[in-house]
Structure formats: structure tokens, C-alpha cells
Design a protein around this motif. Structure first.
Motif: not given
Length: 281
Positions: A79-108
Motif C-alpha cells: 500500500w506504500l505506493i497508494v499512499y505516495l501516489a495519492l500524496g503526489t496527486l494532491w500536489w498536482a491538484l494543488a497546482f490548479a488551486l494555486v493557479h486559479r487563486y483567488p478564484g476557485g476558493t469555493r472548492v476548498w
């Protein structure tokens, strides 16, 4: 402020060096868990939970999640790869959040969602550290990740100060510039070259393929480390606070010190697993 920063650094440095490089596996697990739990106390405030009991409860939830993760990974190491993959996926999604800010705040912007994002930051960080600690030459690997983060910060500071006219993410962190990013990038490449040379001559010979894998891992980790800093800055800006806490005089809070590492460590570990790169015993 400078005196406070120096005195705090003089106290923290031996603790961090001893904890990261000298502790055996199990005490190391509790050491990193303690750092993550302190970070959780601060993240609760960033998420909007200001009462003491709610922040303590959130920190306790994070610690319990770390304990459960440790037990699960002991029984199901795959399951190690699952944890690390999900953690890496989060940072990929975080890029979109930072890029859209201050828009998109309703999501989080809802407090439970921001609290959930804290789990996405702190749990993969702990799992990534544990994976690195279990590898041959673990201290060297952990030190290298720290070098990547420090190199990116240092290169960004000097190049940004000299040429930083075009801002990287002005709505999130006005102090960061594209010149700083590329300065950090160049510094990291130099660190990768030096580290690869050291490994080749002092640890084990490196093939061309292994060298390219190390370079890819380093570049990806450097980029994500910058994103880690931006994400915390975005969350603090939305919350209306400057520092995650005043726990470390002159430095802010624990999260202010580990935000880049929290992003870099799980991504570095994930890239190691995916690219099948590592050092021999």
C-alpha cells in the motif's frame, strides 16, 4: 528579529540533525509524527478552527491517522505506493488551486475541506520520510532532499532579489518571482550534479540511466517543493494570517519551516518507487 532567528536556529538545528540522522527507525517514526502533529495543530488554525479544543482534536486525529497508517503499511507494505501516489496527486491538484487563486476558493474554503487538505499534506509527508528511512543510505537520501529544498530556496532568494520583476504567483505570494524560480532551478541542477558525482565516486558507480533518473527525480521534487510553500501561503492568505503560529520565535510556526519539505519528501519517495531508483546497501 534576526537575533531571535539565530537563537531559535541554534536550538532547532541539533534537534533536527539528531532526530533525522541519528534515531533508529521506530524512534524516528515518532519524531516525524511529533513534527506532523505540531504541524496539524497549526493547520487547524489555518483551516479556521480557532478554539483550543478543536485544534487539539484535529492534531489528535492526525496522530491517530499516522498510527493507523503505520499499522496498515506494516501489514500491507504494497500500500506504500497508494499512499505516495495519492500524496503526489494532491500536489498536482494543488497546482490548479494555486493557479486559479483567488478564484476557485469555493472548492476548498469550507473548514472541513481545509482540514481534509491538511491530512493530504501531513500523512504523505510522514509516509515518505518512513520510506526514505528504510532505504540503504537513508541519511544520505534524506539529506539530499533537504539540499534540494534549501537549494531551491537559496537560489530563489538571490536571483529573485537581483532580477525578480515578474512575479510567480502575485495573488498568493507577492515575494516570489519567475527569476527566483529559475535561480532555484539552476541551483538545484548544480546540487544534482554534485550529488551524482559524490554517489558515483564514494558510494557506488552510477550508470547513465541511473543518472538521468536522479536528475528527473530532483527536478520534479524541486518544482513541487516550491508548490508546497505556495499552497501554505495561499491558505494563510485566505485565512488572513502571516505565520502558521508563533511557536518558533523569529521563524513563525512549524508549518512555515516544513511546508516545502512536506511536499518534497513524498514526491521524492514516489518518484524513487516509480522509476525504480535507489542506492545499494
Amino acid at each position: 528579529m534576526f537575533k531571535q532567528r539565530v537563537l531559535t536556529a541554534l536550538v532547532l538545528a541539533p534537534i533536527m540533525i539528531g532526530g533525522i540522522f541519528l534515531l533508529p527507525l521506530k524512534p524516528f517514526a515518532f519524531f516525524i509524527a511529533a513534527i506532523a502533529t505540531l504541524g496539524a495543530w497549526e493547520w487547524a488554525n489555518i483551516a479556521g478552527y480557532q478554539r483550543t479544543w478543536s485544534r487539539v482534536l484535529y492534531a489528535l486525529v492526525v496522530f491517530v491517522c499516522l498510527y493507523i497508517s503505520a499499522r496498515l503499511l506494516r501489514v500491507f507494505p504494497e500500500w506504500l505506493i497508494v499512499y505516495l501516489a495519492l500524496g503526489t496527486l494532491w500536489w498536482a491538484l494543488a497546482f490548479a488551486l494555486v493557479h486559479r487563486y483567488p478564484g476557485g476558493t469555493r472548492v476548498w474554503q469550507a473548514r472541513p475541506m481545509r482540514a481534509m487538505l491538511g491530512l493530504c499534506v501531513l500523512i504523505p509527508m510522514w509516509v515518505g520520510f518512513m520510506h526514505l528511512k528504510e532505504q540503504p543510505h537513508s541519511s544520505l537520501l534524506i539529506f539530499y532532499v533537504m539540499l534540494i529544498v534549501w537549494g531551491a530556496d537559496t537560489g530563489a532568494y538571490f536571483s529573485g532579489k537581483r532580477w525578480g520583476n515578474t512575479k510567480l504567483a502575485p495573488e498568493v505570494s507577492p515575494g516570489k518571482s519567475w527569476a527566483g524560480f529559475w535561480g532555484g532551478f539552476a541551483t538545484t541542477l548544480a546540487i544534482a550534479a554534485g550529488f551524482g558525482t559524490y554517489i558515483h565516486y564514494w558510494v557506488e558507480p552510477m550508470t547513465l540511466t541511473s543518472s538521468w533518473k536522479l536528475l528527473v527525480i530532483t527536478v520534479v521534487t524541486m518544482v513541487i517543493s516550491v508548490l508546497g510553500d505556495l499552497v501554505e501561503s495561499m491558505m494563510k492568505r485566505h485565512r488572513g494570517i502571516k505565520d502558521s503560529s508563533s511557536m518558533l520565535p523569529g521563524h513563525g510556526g512549524v508549518l512555515d519551516r516544513i511546508d516545502s519539505m512536506a511536499a518534497a519528501v513524498p514526491v521524492f519517495a514516489f518518484c524513487m518507487v516509480v522509476l525504480n531508483w535507489g542506492l545499494s546497501a
